[in-house]
Motif scaffolding. Structure first.
Motif, PDB file in Angstrom:
ATOM      1  N   LEU A 106       0.828  -1.207   0.000  1.00 14.94           N
ATOM      2  CA  LEU A 106       0.000   0.000   0.000  1.00 14.94           C
ATOM      3  C   LEU A 106       0.862   1.258   0.000  1.00 14.94           C
ATOM      4  O   LEU A 106       0.630   2.194  -0.769  1.00 14.94           O
ATOM      5  CB  LEU A 106      -0.914   0.003   1.228  1.00 14.94           C
ATOM      6  CG  LEU A 106      -2.316  -0.576   1.083  1.00 14.94           C
ATOM      7  CD1 LEU A 106      -3.019  -0.581   2.433  1.00 14.94           C
ATOM      8  CD2 LEU A 106      -3.129   0.185   0.051  1.00 14.94           C
ATOM      9  N   LEU A 107       1.859   1.271   0.886  1.00 11.16           N
ATOM     10  CA  LEU A 107       2.713   2.456   0.987  1.00 11.16           C
ATOM     11  C   LEU A 107       3.481   2.681  -0.309  1.00 11.16           C
ATOM     12  O   LEU A 107       3.641   3.829  -0.755  1.00 11.16           O
ATOM     13  CB  LEU A 107       3.673   2.311   2.165  1.00 11.16           C
ATOM     14  CG  LEU A 107       4.595   3.511   2.419  1.00 11.16           C
ATOM     15  CD1 LEU A 107       3.790   4.774   2.695  1.00 11.16           C
ATOM     16  CD2 LEU A 107       5.547   3.217   3.580  1.00 11.16           C
ATOM     17  N   LEU A 108       3.944   1.611  -0.938  1.00  9.41           N
ATOM     18  CA  LEU A 108       4.687   1.743  -2.194  1.00  9.41           C
ATOM     19  C   LEU A 108       3.815   2.364  -3.277  1.00  9.41           C
ATOM     20  O   LEU A 108       4.253   3.270  -4.003  1.00  9.41           O
ATOM     21  CB  LEU A 108       5.210   0.375  -2.636  1.00  9.41           C
ATOM     22  CG  LEU A 108       5.983   0.336  -3.963  1.00  9.41           C
ATOM     23  CD1 LEU A 108       7.158   1.303  -3.947  1.00  9.41           C
ATOM     24  CD2 LEU A 108       6.463  -1.085  -4.248  1.00  9.41           C
ATOM     25  N   VAL A 109       2.578   1.913  -3.383  1.00 12.33           N
ATOM     26  CA  VAL A 109       1.668   2.479  -4.401  1.00 12.33           C
ATOM     27  C   VAL A 109       1.381   3.948  -4.100  1.00 12.33           C
ATOM     28  O   VAL A 109       1.425   4.802  -4.996  1.00 12.33           O
ATOM     29  CB  VAL A 109       0.351   1.679  -4.456  1.00 12.33           C
ATOM     30  CG1 VAL A 109      -0.645   2.361  -5.394  1.00 12.33           C
ATOM     31  CG2 VAL A 109       0.608   0.263  -4.923  1.00 12.33           C
ATOM     32  N   LEU A 110       1.102   4.266  -2.844  1.00 15.35           N
ATOM     33  CA  LEU A 110       0.821   5.657  -2.480  1.00 15.35           C
ATOM     34  C   LEU A 110       2.048   6.538  -2.697  1.00 15.35           C
ATOM     35  O   LEU A 110       1.928   7.691  -3.133  1.00 15.35           O
ATOM     36  CB  LEU A 110       0.348   5.735  -1.029  1.00 15.35           C
ATOM     37  CG  LEU A 110      -1.024   5.116  -0.741  1.00 15.35           C
ATOM     38  CD1 LEU A 110      -1.269   5.046   0.768  1.00 15.35           C
ATOM     39  CD2 LEU A 110      -2.134   5.906  -1.421  1.00 15.35           C
ATOM     40  N   ALA A 111       3.232   6.006  -2.400  1.00 12.82           N
ATOM     41  CA  ALA A 111       4.463   6.791  -2.574  1.00 12.82           C
ATOM     42  C   ALA A 111       4.751   7.050  -4.047  1.00 12.82           C
ATOM     43  O   ALA A 111       5.303   8.091  -4.402  1.00 12.82           O
ATOM     44  CB  ALA A 111       5.637   6.069  -1.922  1.00 12.82           C
TER      45      ALA A 111
END
Length: 237
Positions: free
Chosen positions: A166-171
């Protein structure tokens, strides 16, 4: 937009989440090398004059004066073992630049290149090398996609696998809202909304993980648009 001022410096130097590694600048003319080291520092690239007689470590990025053919040849011989970027400057002839690129150099530039473009090319080569090894730097985070670990400006941030994704996609879209459908499709690998609150639960848990970082990074809910990662720039040390 690249600018030869403080704003331009901030943009150039912000490409990486962790402090940039120190580049070895190698050649025979120490005055030229020193000028490069000073100008690159203005644009967020840390560099030092390296010894032309010594073989640089394969994990040290190198900027080499192409006029020193012996050094360039030695660096090319070590190319298969190199994991860090190798750039050559000072080459006027297009055919020679092409030959060096085909031989394994990450980038080759002419003597007329301006400092901020050189800095940008060095950082771009550095990003490409890192990405090839599974390292991705985005919005202040460094993601190791092989080990599935993430750091915030060098500090480890423990995450569960789904939180990591999730964090990778948001970043990747920092500052922009990412829709619920896009997150479900990318992270859960589903083309339809299953009608559960699994996404909301994982966003809640991820927010709790990010809370240890204080106010410098957060996930906003954007009404009818999705979720947005907001990451504050860090001051230079």
């Amino acid at each position: 937009m690249w600018r030869d001022d403080d704003a331009g410096q901030a943009e150039t130097g912000s490409s990486g989440g962790d402090p940039c590694p120190v580049w070895d600048v190698i050649g025979s003319d120490r005055a030229v090398l020193g000028a490069h080291v000073q100008s690159l520092a203005h644009f967020g690239v840390r560099a030092q004059i390296g010894e032309a007689s010594a073989t640089p470590s394969p994990i040290t990025p190198v900027l080499c004066d192409g006029r020193n053919r012996v050094v360039v040849r030695g660096l090319l011989d070590a190319t298969p073992a190199r994991t860090a970027a190798l750039l050559v400057f000072g080459i006027n002839v297009a055919q020679v630049r092409a030959a060096l690129l085909l031989a394994g150099v990450d980038d080759v530039v002419s003597p007329r290149i301006v400092p901020y473009e050189l800095a940008a090319r060095m950082l771009a080569a550095q990003r490409s090398r890192a990405a090839a090894s599974g390292i991705i730097r985005l919005a202040g985070f460094t993601f190791d996609t092989g080990l599935r670990q993430v750091c915030w400006h060098g500090e480890p941030l423990p995450l569960m696998p789904r939180e990591f994704d999730l964090l990778l996609v948001l970043a990747r879209h920092a500052g922009l809202p990412v829709s619920r459908d896009a997150l479900l499709n990318t992270v859960w690998r589903t083309a339809f909304d299953p009608g559960t609150n699994s996404l909301e639960v994982h966003i809640f848990k991820l927010r709790q993980r990010l809370a240890v970082l204080g106010d410098v990074v957060r996930i906003d809910t954007v009404k009818r648009q999705g979720y947005r990662l907001v990451s504050a720039p860090q001051p230079r040390g």
